[in-house]
Write an enzyme that holds these catalytic residues in place. Structure first.
Site, PDB file in Angstrom:
ATOM      1  N   ASN A 282       0.634  -1.245  -0.093  1.00  0.00           N
ATOM      2  CA  ASN A 282      -0.101  -0.121  -0.062  1.00  0.00           C
ATOM      3  C   ASN A 282       0.820   1.081  -0.067  1.00  0.00           C
ATOM      4  O   ASN A 282       1.551   1.559   1.252  1.00  0.00           O
ATOM      5  CB  ASN A 282      -0.895  -0.015   1.070  1.00  0.00           C
ATOM      6  CG  ASN A 282      -1.821   1.240   1.243  1.00  0.00           C
ATOM      7  OD1 ASN A 282      -1.552   2.174   0.909  1.00  0.00           O
ATOM      8  ND2 ASN A 282      -2.929   1.055   1.695  1.00  0.00           N
ATOM      9  N   GLU A 313      -3.968   1.598  -3.007  1.00  0.00           N
ATOM     10  CA  GLU A 313      -3.911   2.890  -2.741  1.00  0.00           C
ATOM     11  C   GLU A 313      -2.835   3.714  -3.539  1.00  0.00           C
ATOM     12  O   GLU A 313      -2.371   4.468  -3.148  1.00  0.00           O
ATOM     13  CB  GLU A 313      -3.500   3.306  -1.209  1.00  0.00           C
ATOM     14  CG  GLU A 313      -4.588   4.567  -0.745  1.00  0.00           C
ATOM     15  CD  GLU A 313      -4.670   4.867   0.666  1.00  0.00           C
ATOM     16  OE1 GLU A 313      -4.947   5.798   0.965  1.00  0.00           O
ATOM     17  OE2 GLU A 313      -3.983   3.931   1.414  1.00  0.00           O
ATOM     18  N   TYR A 389      -7.698  -3.863  -2.312  1.00  0.00           N
ATOM     19  CA  TYR A 389      -7.732  -2.718  -1.063  1.00  0.00           C
ATOM     20  C   TYR A 389      -8.982  -2.630  -0.509  1.00  0.00           C
ATOM     21  O   TYR A 389     -10.131  -1.975  -0.955  1.00  0.00           O
ATOM     22  CB  TYR A 389      -7.341  -1.251  -1.889  1.00  0.00           C
ATOM     23  CG  TYR A 389      -7.320  -0.192  -0.776  1.00  0.00           C
ATOM     24  CD1 TYR A 389      -6.791  -0.160   0.322  1.00  0.00           C
ATOM     25  CD2 TYR A 389      -7.724   1.113  -1.400  1.00  0.00           C
ATOM     26  CE1 TYR A 389      -6.760   0.756   1.227  1.00  0.00           C
ATOM     27  CE2 TYR A 389      -7.840   2.184  -0.387  1.00  0.00           C
ATOM     28  CZ  TYR A 389      -7.393   1.861   0.882  1.00  0.00           C
ATOM     29  OH  TYR A 389      -7.123   3.043   1.689  1.00  0.00           O
ATOM     30  N   ASP A 429      -4.298  -4.556   1.234  1.00  0.00           N
ATOM     31  CA  ASP A 429      -4.461  -3.957   2.616  1.00  0.00           C
ATOM     32  C   ASP A 429      -5.884  -4.492   2.826  1.00  0.00           C
ATOM     33  O   ASP A 429      -6.894  -3.809   2.248  1.00  0.00           O
ATOM     34  CB  ASP A 429      -4.309  -2.588   2.251  1.00  0.00           C
ATOM     35  CG  ASP A 429      -4.656  -1.854   3.573  1.00  0.00           C
ATOM     36  OD1 ASP A 429      -5.140  -2.343   4.666  1.00  0.00           O
ATOM     37  OD2 ASP A 429      -4.590  -0.466   3.556  1.00  0.00           O
ATOM     38  N   ASN A 431      -7.312  -3.771   5.691  1.00  0.00           N
ATOM     39  CA  ASN A 431      -7.943  -2.755   6.783  1.00  0.00           C
ATOM     40  C   ASN A 431      -8.411  -3.328   7.948  1.00  0.00           C
ATOM     41  O   ASN A 431      -9.742  -3.164   8.422  1.00  0.00           O
ATOM     42  CB  ASN A 431      -8.976  -1.741   6.229  1.00  0.00           C
ATOM     43  CG  ASN A 431      -8.200  -0.669   5.491  1.00  0.00           C
ATOM     44  OD1 ASN A 431      -7.537  -0.034   6.470  1.00  0.00           O
ATOM     45  ND2 ASN A 431      -8.584  -0.094   4.424  1.00  0.00           N
ATOM     46  N   ASP A 526       2.944   4.949   4.782  1.00  0.00           N
ATOM     47  CA  ASP A 526       2.684   4.620   6.214  1.00  0.00           C
ATOM     48  C   ASP A 526       2.542   2.940   6.297  1.00  0.00           C
ATOM     49  O   ASP A 526       2.395   2.659   7.444  1.00  0.00           O
ATOM     50  CB  ASP A 526       1.418   5.411   6.627  1.00  0.00           C
ATOM     51  CG  ASP A 526       0.296   5.187   5.657  1.00  0.00           C
ATOM     52  OD1 ASP A 526       0.395   4.676   4.617  1.00  0.00           O
ATOM     53  OD2 ASP A 526      -0.864   5.654   6.028  1.00  0.00           O
ATOM     54  N   HIS A 527       2.589   2.356   5.106  1.00  0.00           N
ATOM     55  CA  HIS A 527       2.583   0.988   5.083  1.00  0.00           C
ATOM     56  C   HIS A 527       3.947   0.505   4.840  1.00  0.00           C
ATOM     57  O   HIS A 527       4.691   1.248   4.168  1.00  0.00           O
ATOM     58  CB  HIS A 527       1.404   0.281   4.286  1.00  0.00           C
ATOM     59  CG  HIS A 527       0.092   0.517   4.502  1.00  0.00           C
ATOM     60  ND1 HIS A 527      -0.680  -0.436   5.125  1.00  0.00           N
ATOM     61  CD2 HIS A 527      -0.537   1.728   4.648  1.00  0.00           C
ATOM     62  CE1 HIS A 527      -1.754   0.005   5.251  1.00  0.00           C
ATOM     63  NE2 HIS A 527      -2.096   1.138   5.215  1.00  0.00           N
TER      64      HIS A 527
END
Length: 536
Positions: A282, A313, A389, A429, A431, A526-527
């Site tokens: 991601n 993303e 995603y 991802d 989530n 951030d991943h």
């Protein structure tokens, strides 16, 4: 299939300076994607007039009237020396008054004031020839030059890194003062003098040509990591440039250890074994990543030599795709992109491969779910590969119902239909941090998107219970490894993360998975990327 991979983007990136090699990569030396990525968390302290504060204020007033600023003659400083933990609870005004009493200029923010007062106490203690406040915790048979010491507060592992620059007690080693760093492990006391460790290691390397470990008293803690020793380890290496190797968890269980890719990744199969290597990442905005100073896709490709790269993303629009596809260099022309049509610059997934797939599909085949570019499916000889995603439940869990009642069941039915013809590899991802081991602070996130009981149950019901295997957890049942760290509060620096990214595979090929790994040293999002090596 595993020939040297040449991947790059001519027009978007610097191809020569991305430090991917974990041995060379240090979080502190890399350019952060955003200014807040590596920010240090500052704790706030109450200014309420509690009984403790009133007592400190009374002693401060007495100290002001006393011209002698030595510890022994000053009730306030003597009281603080007897219990250094009180320093952390003092207000800024109290700290400044105490420093003035000691004849020290009270300059800077609270953390600097705390450090200045602690340093003053250390100086007074050393000057008086006192022994270490923690000497009684050391093994008397060991050499004091090689004793690692530290006072630990009753805190969570979250604060191990963030509070590493604060100290409550100071020891005297070889007649010199050194900075003492604090770590907390289940209320036990283990003292670490990082400066001493570095100095002694360098001296040892010069003398014997190799690094030697400093001996230490065994810690009676159940926590095991690279930095915090469990009862069966004898050394305590200190290397805060790899924070992911710290076992950071609010409620660690016995037997849990931190993920260290340098020691836990498996060697590739032998030359006679056919396999495919897949990465998934991601990127939180592909254009922003490619513009990041010092980033090089070529270096990442050279280091990992992957066959397929799945992205999530990407935040690309349809108009951006062609220019990026044209920038792929020779040998890596097969790329497939899904973009959001309803919200421009939102979501987006891709599969980039040096192996030409047999077929490619976009979405789940359902208009209700296919407008945000969340799924790309590529068919290869022996499996289907999906880059996915999964929708975030959002602020206030506004999309939670859609997520667990519509999206997850639809994706589950889609992959089960694919599985009728060949095995499926599902990556991306999701989530969702499935279990408590997958999130730093489980208790504090019960109603946070990504860790609600509804999302976790949906993950089990729609994927694991339907015959798909979480490859990383199967390979590492007791390993704490995160793939996502929020930008705020220095989460990555303190390894306060979530495991949101997965490789799920059909049970039929689960035993063919040679390695499922995480690349926490690769920054830019951030991943971080995750990887899978599958024997064919």
């Amino acid at each position: 299939m595993n020939q040297a991979l040449q991947l790059g983007f001519r027009t978007f990136i610097n191809l020569s300076s991305f430090p991917v090699d974990p041995r060379k990569l240090g979080i502190g030396r890399l350019t952060p994607l955003r200014g807040k990525v590596m920010g240090s968390k500052r704790r706030s302290f109450s200014n309420s007039s509690s009984i403790a504060d009133q007592n400190i204020d009374k002693k401060l007033r007495e100290a002001i009237d006393n011209d002698n600023n030595t510890i022994s003659d000053n009730p306030l400083l003597q009281d603080i020396k007897d219990d250094p933990s009180k320093i952390e609870a003092m207000t800024i005004q109290q700290l400044r008054t105490a420093l003035r009493t000691a004849g020290i200029p009270p300059k800077g923010l609270k953390r600097k004031l705390v450090s200045a007062l602690q340093s003053y106490l250390a100086k007074e203690i050393d000057g008086a020839g006192e022994s270490s406040l923690l000497a009684d915790k050391q093994d008397p048979s060991s050499n004091s030059d090689k004793r690692i010491s530290m006072m630990m507060e009753t805190k969570s592992v979250e604060d191990q890194v963030q509070d590493a620059n604060s100290f409550s007690k100071v020891s005297k080693v070889q007649q010199s003062r050194r900075t003492v760093k604090q770590l907390q492990i289940k209320g036990k006391t283990v003292d670490v003098n990082a400066k001493m460790v570095a100095t002694e290691q360098k001296k040892s390397a010069c003398a014997s040509g190799r690094m030697t470990s400093l001996t230490k008293k065994k810690a009676s803690s159940d926590v095991d990591s690279k930095y915090v020793s469990a009862k069966n380890r004898d050394t305590l290496p200190v290397n805060l440039s790899e924070p992911w190797t710290i076992l950071a968890h609010k409620k660690p269980q016995k037997g849990w250890i931190a993920y260290n890719p340098r020691t836990m990744r498996r060697s590739l199969p032998t030359e006679n074994t056919k396999f495919v290597k897949i990465l998934s990442w991601n990127v939180n905005g592909l254009r922003a990543l490619l513009k990041l100073e010092g980033f090089s896709t070529m270096e990442l490709a050279k280091q990992e030599n992957f066959d397929v790269l799945c992205l999530q993303e990407t935040k690309l629009q349809e108009k951006d795709v062609e220019s990026i596809k044209q920038s792929l260099i020779e040998g890596y022309e097969n790329s497939f992109w899904a973009c959001s049509n309803t919200r421009l610059g939102y979501s987006g997934t891709a599969i980039i491969s040096r192996i030409k797939p047999l077929s490619v599909r976009y979405g789940l085949g359902m208009s209700d779910h296919d407008s945000e570019g969340r799924v790309v499916t590529a068919e290869f000889d022996s499996f289907y590969l999906l880059s996915v995603y999964v929708p975030n439940s959002g602020d206030g869990l506004r999309r939670l119902t859609y997520r667990i009642t519509e999206w997850d069941p639809s994706l589950s039915n889609y992959i089960k239909e694919l599985e009728k013809s060949k095995a499926v590899i599902l990556t991306g991802d999701f989530n969702c941090a499935h279990e408590e081991i997958d999130i730093y602070n489980p208790a504090g996130n019960r109603r946070s998107a990504g860790f609600t009981i509804e999302e976790r149950q949906s993950f089990s019901t729609n994927f694991l219970s339907r015959g798909f295997v979480d490859t990383f957890r199967k390979q590492n049942p007791d390993v704490v490894g995160y793939t996502y760290w929020g930008y705020r509060h220095g989460a990555r620096k303190g390894n306060k993360g979530w495991r949101l990214d997965y490789f799920l595979v059909s049970d039929a090929i689960a035993d063919d998975v040679h390695d499922s790994f995480i690349l926490p040293d690769v920054i830019g999002s951030d991943h971080c990327p995750i990887g899978l090596v599958l024997k064919l």
